[in-house]
Design a protein around this motif. Structure first.
Motif, short mmCIF file in Angstrom:
data_model
loop_
_atom_site.label_atom_id
_atom_site.label_comp_id
_atom_site.label_asym_id
_atom_site.label_seq_id
_atom_site.Cartn_x
_atom_site.Cartn_y
_atom_site.Cartn_z
N VAL A 1 0.84 -1.19 0.00
CA VAL A 1 0.00 0.00 0.00
C VAL A 1 0.88 1.24 0.00
O VAL A 1 1.87 1.31 0.73
N VAL A 2 0.53 2.23 -0.82
CA VAL A 2 1.23 3.52 -0.81
C VAL A 2 0.36 4.52 -0.06
O VAL A 2 -0.77 4.82 -0.47
N ARG A 3 0.87 5.00 1.06
CA ARG A 3 0.11 5.94 1.88
C ARG A 3 0.31 7.37 1.40
O ARG A 3 1.39 7.73 0.93
N THR A 4 -0.73 8.17 1.55
CA THR A 4 -0.63 9.59 1.21
C THR A 4 -0.08 10.34 2.42
O THR A 4 -0.68 10.30 3.49
N PRO A 5 1.06 11.01 2.29
CA PRO A 5 1.62 11.72 3.45
C PRO A 5 0.75 12.89 3.86
O PRO A 5 0.08 13.52 3.03
N THR A 6 0.76 13.20 5.14
CA THR A 6 0.01 14.33 5.69
C THR A 6 0.95 15.24 6.46
O THR A 6 2.10 14.88 6.73
N ASP A 7 0.45 16.38 6.85
CA ASP A 7 1.27 17.31 7.63
C ASP A 7 1.49 16.84 9.07
O ASP A 7 2.20 17.51 9.83
N ARG A 8 0.91 15.70 9.43
CA ARG A 8 1.28 15.12 10.73
C ARG A 8 2.76 14.74 10.76
O ARG A 8 3.35 14.58 11.83
N LEU A 9 3.36 14.66 9.59
CA LEU A 9 4.79 14.35 9.52
C LEU A 9 5.64 15.42 10.18
O LEU A 9 6.82 15.17 10.47
N ARG A 10 5.08 16.59 10.45
CA ARG A 10 5.89 17.63 11.08
C ARG A 10 6.42 17.17 12.44
O ARG A 10 7.51 17.59 12.86
N HIS A 11 5.69 16.30 13.11
CA HIS A 11 6.15 15.80 14.40
C HIS A 11 7.35 14.87 14.22
O HIS A 11 8.28 14.89 15.03
N VAL A 12 7.31 14.05 13.20
CA VAL A 12 8.43 13.14 12.91
C VAL A 12 9.65 13.95 12.49
O VAL A 12 10.78 13.67 12.91
N VAL A 13 9.43 14.96 11.67
CA VAL A 13 10.52 15.84 11.24
C VAL A 13 11.17 16.49 12.45
O VAL A 13 12.41 16.54 12.57
N ARG A 14 10.36 17.00 13.35
CA ARG A 14 10.89 17.69 14.53
C ARG A 14 11.78 16.76 15.35
O ARG A 14 12.87 17.15 15.78
N ILE A 15 11.33 15.53 15.57
CA ILE A 15 12.17 14.58 16.30
C ILE A 15 13.45 14.30 15.54
O ILE A 15 14.54 14.25 16.11
N GLY A 16 13.32 14.13 14.22
CA GLY A 16 14.51 13.85 13.41
C GLY A 16 15.55 14.95 13.51
O GLY A 16 16.75 14.67 13.57
N VAL A 17 15.10 16.20 13.53
CA VAL A 17 16.03 17.32 13.64
C VAL A 17 16.62 17.38 15.05
O VAL A 17 17.83 17.56 15.22
N ARG A 18 15.79 17.20 16.06
CA ARG A 18 16.25 17.35 17.43
C ARG A 18 17.19 16.22 17.87
O ARG A 18 17.95 16.39 18.82
N THR A 19 17.15 15.09 17.19
CA THR A 19 18.01 13.97 17.57
C THR A 19 19.33 13.95 16.79
O THR A 19 20.04 12.96 16.82
N ARG A 20 19.66 15.07 16.15
CA ARG A 20 20.91 15.12 15.38
C ARG A 20 22.11 14.76 16.26
O ARG A 20 22.91 13.86 15.92
N ASP A 21 22.26 15.44 17.39
CA ASP A 21 23.42 15.20 18.24
C ASP A 21 23.41 13.79 18.82
O ASP A 21 24.46 13.17 18.98
N PHE A 22 22.21 13.28 19.13
CA PHE A 22 22.10 11.92 19.64
C PHE A 22 22.63 10.93 18.61
O PHE A 22 23.32 9.95 18.96
#
Length: 265
Positions: free
Chosen positions: A152-173
């Motif tokens: 199944v190919v899912r349609t992305p939504t702007d809920r991804l902003r939460h995943v993006v935020r974690i991805g950016v904040r975990t850079r140093d980790f």
């Protein structure tokens, strides 16, 4: 203090979308292997149910949650798989109901919690909003494994902003998880949202930069796609190195996914 309700709502919506994807699946589909080694679709839902239960105990019964932490410390290499294995052995209808009941209870507990309260976790304590953000990231990432298994190919939504935020904040980790010293300077990160908005992080004039569509960035930082298969670009050697090791999840570095061309060979 910002209102945590929007992330609670987004977690609910992300979970409901995944629920619709698996609810009509046949027993054969529940048993399909996913890209995560040794995990079926049932394992993925069992893991989400298990982690939601852990989060619920963290919010409502810190003593019981500490008991889970002690069990994890006794079997650090296997406790996640053990929890998934246990749930995956249940009939699919019972497993689905367990996930639904648990996530609904967590939703109620988070909404009833006092804003700003920090709850224990397997890593540092976190606020209710941060816990919901982490649960959304995991729900989306494991949902991607399920979607891949079901074709199944899912349609992305702007809920991804939460995943993006974690991805950016975990850079140093991510750097630390690989035994590397994190760069001292911030990067500029520019992410194109599914809605067409631009999400930006870091100084506008930073010499090291990362740019990407939101879906591609999220697939990379959750290690659901190989860097060779996503449209994520870096300017600067440290930013380039980050894209090789990025991880939005706690714990040791994952093995990631092989490039698609290797899958086809």
């Amino acid at each position: 203090m910002s209102d945590p309700t929007p992330v609670f709502d987004d977690l609910r919506d992300e979970s409901e979308e995944l629920d619709r994807l698996v609810a009509g699946s046949s027993p054969h589909q529940w048993a399909l292997p996913t890209p995560a080694p040794h995990w079926t679709v049932a394992h993925q839902i069992a893991h989400l149910a298990w982690t939601d239960h852990s989060a619920l105990l963290s919010v409502t019964d810190a003593g019981a949650f500490n008991g889970l932490v002690e069990k994890a410390l006794q079997a650090p290499a296997t406790f996640v798989d053990d929890g998934a294995d246990e749930g995956a052995r249940l009939p699919s209808a019972e497993l689905l109901e367990r996930w639904r009941t648990g996530r609904a209870a967590l939703d109620r507990a988070l909404r009833a919690s006092v804003p700003g309260t920090r709850f224990p976790w397997y890593g540092p304590p976190m606020s209710g909003a941060s816990m919901a953000t982490g649960r959304l990231m995991e729900t989306w990432a494991h949902g991607q494994d399920i979607a891949d298994a079901l074709g199944v190919v899912r349609t992305p939504t702007d809920r991804l902003r939460h995943v993006v935020r974690i991805g950016v904040r975990t850079r140093d980790f991510a750097f630390g998880a690989h035994g590397l010293t994190a760069p001292a300077e911030e990067f500029r990160v520019e992410i194109l949202a599914p809605s067409g908005d631009l999400w930006t992080y870091g100084p506008e004039d930073a010499p090291q930069r990362v740019t990407a569509p939101a879906l591609d960035f999220c697939l990379l930082v959750t290690q659901r796609a190989n860097r060779a298969d996503v449209a994520v670009t870096a300017e600067g050697p440290d930013a380039d190195r980050w894209l090789d090791i990025a991880q939005a999840f706690a714990g040791p570095p994952g093995d990631g996914r092989p490039p698609k061309q290797e899958d086809a060979e």
